[in-house]
Design a protein around this motif. Structure first.
Motif, mmCIF file in Angstrom:
data_model
loop_
_atom_site.group_PDB
_atom_site.id
_atom_site.type_symbol
_atom_site.label_atom_id
_atom_site.label_comp_id
_atom_site.label_asym_id
_atom_site.label_seq_id
_atom_site.Cartn_x
_atom_site.Cartn_y
_atom_site.Cartn_z
ATOM 1 N N PHE A 81 0.813 -1.224 0.000
ATOM 2 C CA PHE A 81 0.000 0.000 0.000
ATOM 3 C C PHE A 81 0.841 1.266 0.000
ATOM 4 C CE2 PHE A 81 0.352 1.757 4.324
ATOM 5 C CZ PHE A 81 1.029 0.737 4.968
ATOM 6 N N ALA A 114 13.082 5.718 7.168
ATOM 7 C CA ALA A 114 13.338 4.552 8.022
ATOM 8 C C ALA A 114 12.222 3.586 7.694
ATOM 9 C CB ALA A 114 13.285 4.953 9.480
ATOM 10 N N THR A 132 10.393 -0.665 8.001
ATOM 11 C CA THR A 132 10.378 -2.103 8.271
ATOM 12 C C THR A 132 10.413 -2.862 6.940
ATOM 13 O OG1 THR A 132 7.954 -2.102 8.371
ATOM 14 C CG2 THR A 132 9.134 -1.852 10.462
ATOM 15 N N GLY A 133 10.572 -2.158 5.836
ATOM 16 C CA GLY A 133 10.806 -2.802 4.551
ATOM 17 C C GLY A 133 9.974 -2.292 3.389
ATOM 18 N N ASN A 134 8.685 -2.168 3.586
ATOM 19 C CA ASN A 134 7.846 -1.792 2.448
ATOM 20 C C ASN A 134 8.001 -0.334 2.040
ATOM 21 O OD1 ASN A 134 6.610 -4.189 1.678
ATOM 22 N ND2 ASN A 134 5.180 -4.093 3.394
ATOM 23 N N THR A 135 8.115 0.555 3.030
ATOM 24 C CA THR A 135 8.301 1.965 2.679
ATOM 25 C C THR A 135 9.593 2.120 1.887
ATOM 26 O OG1 THR A 135 7.179 2.620 4.703
ATOM 27 C CG2 THR A 135 8.461 4.313 3.598
ATOM 28 N N PHE A 162 12.924 -0.329 14.329
ATOM 29 C CA PHE A 162 12.370 0.689 13.446
ATOM 30 C C PHE A 162 12.312 2.046 14.145
ATOM 31 C CE2 PHE A 162 8.664 3.272 12.447
ATOM 32 C CZ PHE A 162 8.846 3.517 11.097
ATOM 33 N N PRO A 217 -4.546 -2.965 9.458
ATOM 34 C CA PRO A 217 -3.460 -3.264 10.400
ATOM 35 C C PRO A 217 -2.855 -1.965 10.938
ATOM 36 C CG PRO A 217 -2.960 -4.100 8.173
ATOM 37 C CD PRO A 217 -4.160 -3.231 8.057
ATOM 38 N N GLY A 222 0.642 -0.184 12.439
ATOM 39 C CA GLY A 222 2.068 -0.197 12.743
ATOM 40 C C GLY A 222 2.452 1.200 13.190
ATOM 41 N N LEU A 273 0.916 3.671 12.072
ATOM 42 C CA LEU A 273 -0.445 4.213 12.126
ATOM 43 C C LEU A 273 -0.730 5.328 11.119
ATOM 44 C CD1 LEU A 273 -0.909 3.930 15.992
ATOM 45 C CD2 LEU A 273 -1.874 2.450 14.227
ATOM 46 N N ASN A 296 -1.461 4.615 7.887
ATOM 47 C CA ASN A 296 -2.462 4.141 6.939
ATOM 48 C C ASN A 296 -3.885 4.311 7.477
ATOM 49 O OD1 ASN A 296 -2.978 3.047 4.398
ATOM 50 N ND2 ASN A 296 -3.200 0.981 5.216
ATOM 51 N N ALA A 300 6.592 -6.192 9.452
ATOM 52 C CA ALA A 300 6.145 -4.898 8.902
ATOM 53 C C ALA A 300 5.553 -4.011 9.989
ATOM 54 C CB ALA A 300 5.108 -5.135 7.805
ATOM 55 N N ILE A 309 6.587 -2.242 15.525
ATOM 56 C CA ILE A 309 6.770 -0.821 15.828
ATOM 57 C C ILE A 309 6.212 -0.539 17.230
ATOM 58 C CG2 ILE A 309 6.053 1.521 15.151
ATOM 59 C CD1 ILE A 309 6.051 0.493 12.240
ATOM 60 N N GLU A 354 0.892 -10.551 3.259
ATOM 61 C CA GLU A 354 1.915 -10.542 4.309
ATOM 62 C C GLU A 354 1.295 -10.878 5.654
ATOM 63 O OE1 GLU A 354 4.697 -7.473 5.097
ATOM 64 O OE2 GLU A 354 4.492 -6.709 3.080
ATOM 65 N N THR A 368 -2.458 -5.220 3.181
ATOM 66 C CA THR A 368 -1.495 -4.153 2.899
ATOM 67 C C THR A 368 -0.279 -4.577 2.087
ATOM 68 O OG1 THR A 368 -0.772 -4.690 5.118
ATOM 69 C CG2 THR A 368 -2.064 -2.671 4.851
ATOM 70 N N GLY A 369 0.034 -5.894 2.098
ATOM 71 C CA GLY A 369 1.251 -6.300 1.403
ATOM 72 C C GLY A 369 1.108 -7.653 0.725
HETATM 73 N N1 F0G Z 1 1.145 -3.636 6.669
HETATM 74 C C1 F0G Z 1 2.315 -3.624 6.011
HETATM 75 C C2 F0G Z 1 2.553 -4.686 4.993
HETATM 76 C C3 F0G Z 1 3.270 -2.625 6.281
HETATM 77 O O1 F0G Z 1 4.409 -2.594 5.607
HETATM 78 C C4 F0G Z 1 2.997 -1.657 7.270
HETATM 79 C C5 F0G Z 1 3.956 -0.622 7.610
HETATM 80 C C6 F0G Z 1 1.747 -1.726 7.928
HETATM 81 C C7 F0G Z 1 0.858 -2.725 7.597
HETATM 82 C C8 F0G Z 1 1.347 -0.739 8.944
HETATM 83 O O2 F0G Z 1 0.990 0.480 8.364
HETATM 84 O O3 F0G Z 1 2.579 1.921 9.577
HETATM 85 O O4 F0G Z 1 0.704 2.890 8.274
HETATM 86 O O5 F0G Z 1 0.264 1.651 10.387
HETATM 87 N N2 F0G Z 1 5.150 -0.596 7.171
HETATM 88 C C9 F0G Z 1 6.070 0.515 7.360
HETATM 89 C C10 F0G Z 1 7.311 0.318 6.532
HETATM 90 C C11 F0G Z 1 6.262 0.970 8.730
HETATM 91 O O6 F0G Z 1 8.370 0.862 6.891
HETATM 92 O O7 F0G Z 1 7.239 -0.325 5.498
HETATM 93 P P1 F0G Z 1 1.134 1.828 9.196
#
Ligand code: F0G
Length: 470
Positions: free
Chosen positions: A129, A152, A154-157, A203, A255, A257, A259, A261, A318, A321, A364, A394-395
């Protein structure tokens, strides 16, 4: 609706500043809180000056078949609602968005909910996302003349940022926790040319460090503290509303992390409502992993007045956090929409992920918390059977194949976790795990194994999805 006048409003003290005046860490100089993009023109438009909802809805749908490149983006297709650029010609797009909304027939049946859907944000160009927010914030970075961007992650950003920076011709710096991100994501950042630094920190530590670095060097910060990220990330709310013919679902489950999204989706639905494009907003619930649940605790203990960071632990890396930046915004979204915030165990995440996989919709582990959370809400009796529910996945499942392989080979959960499993969880594991079967390369041996599988499959027929995804 063509006015590109926006300003930034502090979520804490309400101070307003011009977009170009934001500090490098995007914190308010008065109170230290985060900003939100605000469009003053919208609130001044009343009566006949208001945008015509029918005309906008028609335009956005028409763009799906337009020949113009920008219209192929599921973010910029809605550009009237994110006028953040001086020129839309500066937009950097990989044709993100326009992601599928799938019906989940098996989970619907198991949970006794008629209308259960998954909005699969893992079907974006880099598999998460984050692309929807990266197109908007990267476009601002380029328009403002930055040469370097950083995050910074956890991978997807980092995967999304590296890809969009490459498209924009900008250089990118990634700070990631050493050993704690899935290989698929790390490989993307490297492939797209980012300078990737693995730090002996989590993170939260990476983000704190980067916040200092951007104050010293001319680097544009692209974490979700950057309010322009949330402008792109609000657009799946528009897609969801459009998919339901502008009758929004009852409940959206996301989800949690950092926060960003949940905050962005809440903003998207609120703006649709304020502009008269939808009649109501859905309940928005946020689900965290049990070992990374600071928002759950904050809402339970202080009703969202303060947040105590936690040391985060979860295999859903992901969302590993402990000190989420956008917690105030997310708490407001949950409270304003009447949603819930709860956490789920590692075993519940693993089972939910395998169940989504078994529907043909891999995701994910972090995405699977949504289904695990819905099961809990259903068990608590707070989600009715006639509600329309959308899970935000989200992934993409290929981001973290090791997790999936470990699960199916019975190598994911520890002995202690397995010993603590409820009888229902044990049954789920036994039913869902699909270990590879090692056989002789011999026709009769393979046929014999197949017969056993066919007999077992006949005993447990499963509902199937309609031919055409909704
Ligand atoms: N799902 C996935 C697959 C994510 O990569 C993340 C966040 C979240 C949920 C949570 O979303 O942070 O907006 O509440 N990933 C971040 C990253 C932190 O660095 O890729 P969030």
């Amino acid at each position: 609706m063509n006015d590109n006048l926006h300003q930034l409003r502090c979520f804490g003290c309400g101070a307003r500043i011009a977009g170009a005046d934001a500090l490098p860490d995007f914190r308010c100089a008065v109170c230290g809180d985060l900003f939100e993009v605000e469009y003053p023109g919208w609130s001044q438009r009343r009566g006949p000056d208001r945008p015509n909802p029918g005309a906008l809805k028609w335009l956005w749908r028409e763009r799906k078949s337009s020949a113009e490149a920008l219209d192929h983006s599921g973010v910029w297709r809605f550009r009237e609602l994110l006028p953040i650029l001086d020129s839309f010609g500066n937009a950097i797009t990989l044709f993100e968005g326009n992601t599928p909304l799938y019906h989940l027939p098996r989970a619907s049946k198991a949970l006794g909910i008629d209308q259960l859907f998954a909005k699969h944000q893992g079907m974006n160009p880099t598999g998460s996302f984050k692309d929807t927010g990266m197109t908007s914030a990267m476009s601002v970075a380029r328009e403002r003349g930055f040469e370097w961007v950083a995050c910074a992650s956890t991978g997807n950003t980092s995967a999304a940022m590296a890809a969009y920076a490459a498209r924009a011709g900008l250089r990118s710096l990634v700070l990631i926790p050493d050993g704690k991100i899935a290989w698929g994501k790390l490989s993307q950042a490297m492939d797209y040319g980012a300078i990737t630094c693995q730090l002996k920190a989590d993170f939260d530590g990476c983000l704190t460090l980067l916040t200092q670095i951007v104050k010293e060097a001319p680097i544009y910060l692209l974490n979700s503290v950057n309010p322009y990220r949330l402008e792109g990330q609000k657009t799946p709310a528009f897609e969801i509303a459009e998919a339901f013919d502008w009758n929004v679902p009852d409940h959206l489950i996301v989800p949690g992390g950092n926060l960003g999204n949940s905050s962005a989706l809440g903003k998207g639905f609120r703006e649709l409502h304020d502009l008269g494009l939808v009649a109501r907003v859905p309940r928005i619930s946020v689900i965290q992993a049990e070992g990374a649940n600071p928002l759950v605790r904050s809402l339970a203990v202080t009703h969202g007045a303060s947040l105590e960071p936690v040391e985060a632990h979860t295999r859903a890396t992901a969302i590993r956090i402990g000190n989420p930046a956008s917690w105030r915004k997310a708490a407001r979204v949950i409270q304003d929409t009447g949603g819930w915030c709860l956490d789920v165990t590692e075993a519940e995440i693993a089972i939910a992920k395998a169940e989504l996989g078994a529907e043909g919709l891999g995701c994910e582990p972090a995405s699977a918390v949504t289904l695990a959370g819905l099961k809990k809400l259903r068990a608590q009796g707070v989600v009715a059977s006639n509600e329309t529910v959308v899970l935000v996945l989200t992934g993409h499942t290929l981001k973290d194949p090791q997790y999936t392989i470990d699960y199916h080979r019975n190598a994911l959960l520890t002995e202690a976790e397995m010993a603590a499993a409820t009888p229902a969880e044990r049954a789920s594991h036994a039913h869902l795990r699909k270990q590879p079967i090692v056989l002789e390369a011999d026709e009769s041996v393979v046929l014999h194994a197949l017969e056993a599988q066919m007999a077992a499959a006949h005993a447990s027929r499963i509902p199937v999805a309609p031919g055409i995804p909704v």
